[in-house]
Design an enzyme around this catalytic site. Structure first.
Site, PDB file in Angstrom:
ATOM      1  CB  THR A 180      -0.882  -0.028   1.268  1.00  0.00           C
ATOM      2  OG1 THR A 180      -1.805  -1.088   1.127  1.00  0.00           O
ATOM      3  CG2 THR A 180      -1.629   1.274   1.496  1.00  0.00           C
ATOM      4  NE  ARG A 208      -9.585  -6.751   3.428  1.00  0.00           N
ATOM      5  CZ  ARG A 208      -8.493  -6.001   3.442  1.00  0.00           C
ATOM      6  NH1 ARG A 208      -8.208  -5.232   2.429  1.00  0.00           N
ATOM      7  NH2 ARG A 208      -7.676  -6.010   4.479  1.00  0.00           N
ATOM      8  N   GLY A 210     -10.507  -2.701   3.210  1.00  0.00           N
ATOM      9  CA  GLY A 210      -9.485  -2.720   4.258  1.00  0.00           C
ATOM     10  C   GLY A 210      -9.489  -1.439   5.065  1.00  0.00           C
ATOM     11  CG  ASP A 211      -5.801  -0.485   6.919  1.00  0.00           C
ATOM     12  OD1 ASP A 211      -5.758  -1.340   6.003  1.00  0.00           O
ATOM     13  OD2 ASP A 211      -4.820   0.210   7.233  1.00  0.00           O
ATOM     14  CB  THR A 231       1.208   0.121   4.662  1.00  0.00           C
ATOM     15  OG1 THR A 231       1.144  -1.066   3.855  1.00  0.00           O
ATOM     16  CG2 THR A 231       2.585   0.206   5.308  1.00  0.00           C
ATOM     17  N   GLY A 232      -0.238  -2.307   6.029  1.00  0.00           N
ATOM     18  CA  GLY A 232      -0.135  -3.552   6.788  1.00  0.00           C
ATOM     19  C   GLY A 232      -1.427  -4.332   6.734  1.00  0.00           C
TER      20      GLY A 232
END
Ligand code: ASP
Length: 314
Positions: A180, A208, A210-211, A231-232
């Site tokens: 990211t 889906r 993500g954050d 990121t992660g």
């Protein structure tokens, strides 16, 4: 104020042969964002310019070249946020935007809404002058192969697990790579902003989110606290609303450097998460931290320009 720009291009155990491409990518992103800040441009223009460069760079999991979802499609998420006004623009699960951060910026500037998903986001973007493409145009052979190998290995793991213990929990662990991209900046007027853009996690289920594109999770900016991009592994990061958590630590008087490291400690200790973070306050103080082996980062101030893949590893 003297401008400051910090960018990241993912945090994971990047192999040696990928380091150069990541460092070049973050350097190019710094050059593009700095050009805006140097001529007195706005902080939003700067973070958008930096992120666009990394979306266009196939090294990263953003724009063309992103990880594929379970159906073999690219689905992208992005958010941009303005620390002066708290205005924000986000897109989620878009499939036909080569530069989702540009659409996010249009939402911030031209919509009464903050967040658009899927087809409605694409329609809004097209109506506001953003280029649309086919989903196939965002897919590259490297990622087709990446997904094929991952799904094959997953199939083998599933079989091995069902042959032994009927515990499917770790089937939800993400693929190990996180590419990211994100940027945080401070402009001459003392305003800060943040932007994050991603293709999400490899083999994610369609739909889906993500954050990365959620306010306060993968991205946040407030002149009174800090601008943050993460990121992660998205699910743990979102449970902690980690970008806002970190900005709150800065608002409480802690240095961004300390807050960034604390965020990574908290992520690991509380939910066994992993990733990386960049943090910048309106005084130009910044922090970069990760709890993964490597993280691609770059920074520029009037005094220094640096880029690397290891920093403040905890
Ligand atoms: N945080 C992103 C997500 O979970 C992935 C990443 O940073 O690589 O969607």
């Amino acid at each position: 104020m003297n401008p400051v720009l910090v960018v990241h291009g993912g945090a994971w155990a990047m192999p040696d042969d990928m380091v150069e491409a990541h460092i070049n990518g973050v350097r190019n992103a710094i050059a593009a964002g700095w050009k805006v800040l140097e001529r007195g441009g706005s902080v939003l223009d700067a973070v958008e310019a930096s992120v666009v460069i990394m979306e266009d760079d196939e090294t990263f999991d953003a724009g063309r070249g992103s990880f594929l979802n379970r159906d073999g499609k690219v689905q992208l998420d992005a958010l941009i946020m303005d620390g002066a006004t708290l205005r924000a623009g986000g897109v989620g699960c878009v499939e036909r935007l080569p530069n989702p951060v540009r659409a996010a910026r249009k939402i911030l500037s031209e919509s009464p809404h903050v967040y658009f998903v899927g087809e409605g986001a694409e329609r809004f973007a097209a109506e506001h002058g953003c280029e649309l493409c086919r989903n196939e145009d965002l897919i590259i052979p490297r990622e087709v192969e990446h997904l094929r190998r991952y799904q094959q290995e997953l199939g083998q793991r599933e079989k091995a697990q069902s042959d032994s213990a009927p515990d499917g929990n770790n089937l939800f662990a993400p693929a190990v790579s996180h590419d990211t991209v994100g940027a945080v900046a401070l402009d001459r007027n003392g305003n800060i902003a943040a932007a994050t853009s991603t293709g999400g996690t490899l083999n994610k289920a369609p739909g889906r989110l993500g954050d990365s594109s959620l306010i306060g999770c993968g991205c946040y900016a407030n002149n009174e606290s800090a601008a943050v991009s993460t990121t992660g592994w998205g699910e743990p990061i979102m449970k902690l609303v980690l970008a806002k958590w970190t900005a709150d630590r800065v608002a409480a008087g802690n240095l961004p450097e300390w807050a960034a490291q604390e965020a990574m400690n908290y992520l690991k200790q509380r939910v066994n998460g992993h990733g990386g973070i960049i943090v910048l306050d309106a005084q130009g103080q910044f922090g970069i931290a990760h709890n993964t082996p490597r993280m691609a980062w770059g920074l520029k101030t009037v005094k220094t320009e640096e880029a690397g893949v290891e920093r403040n590893t905890i």
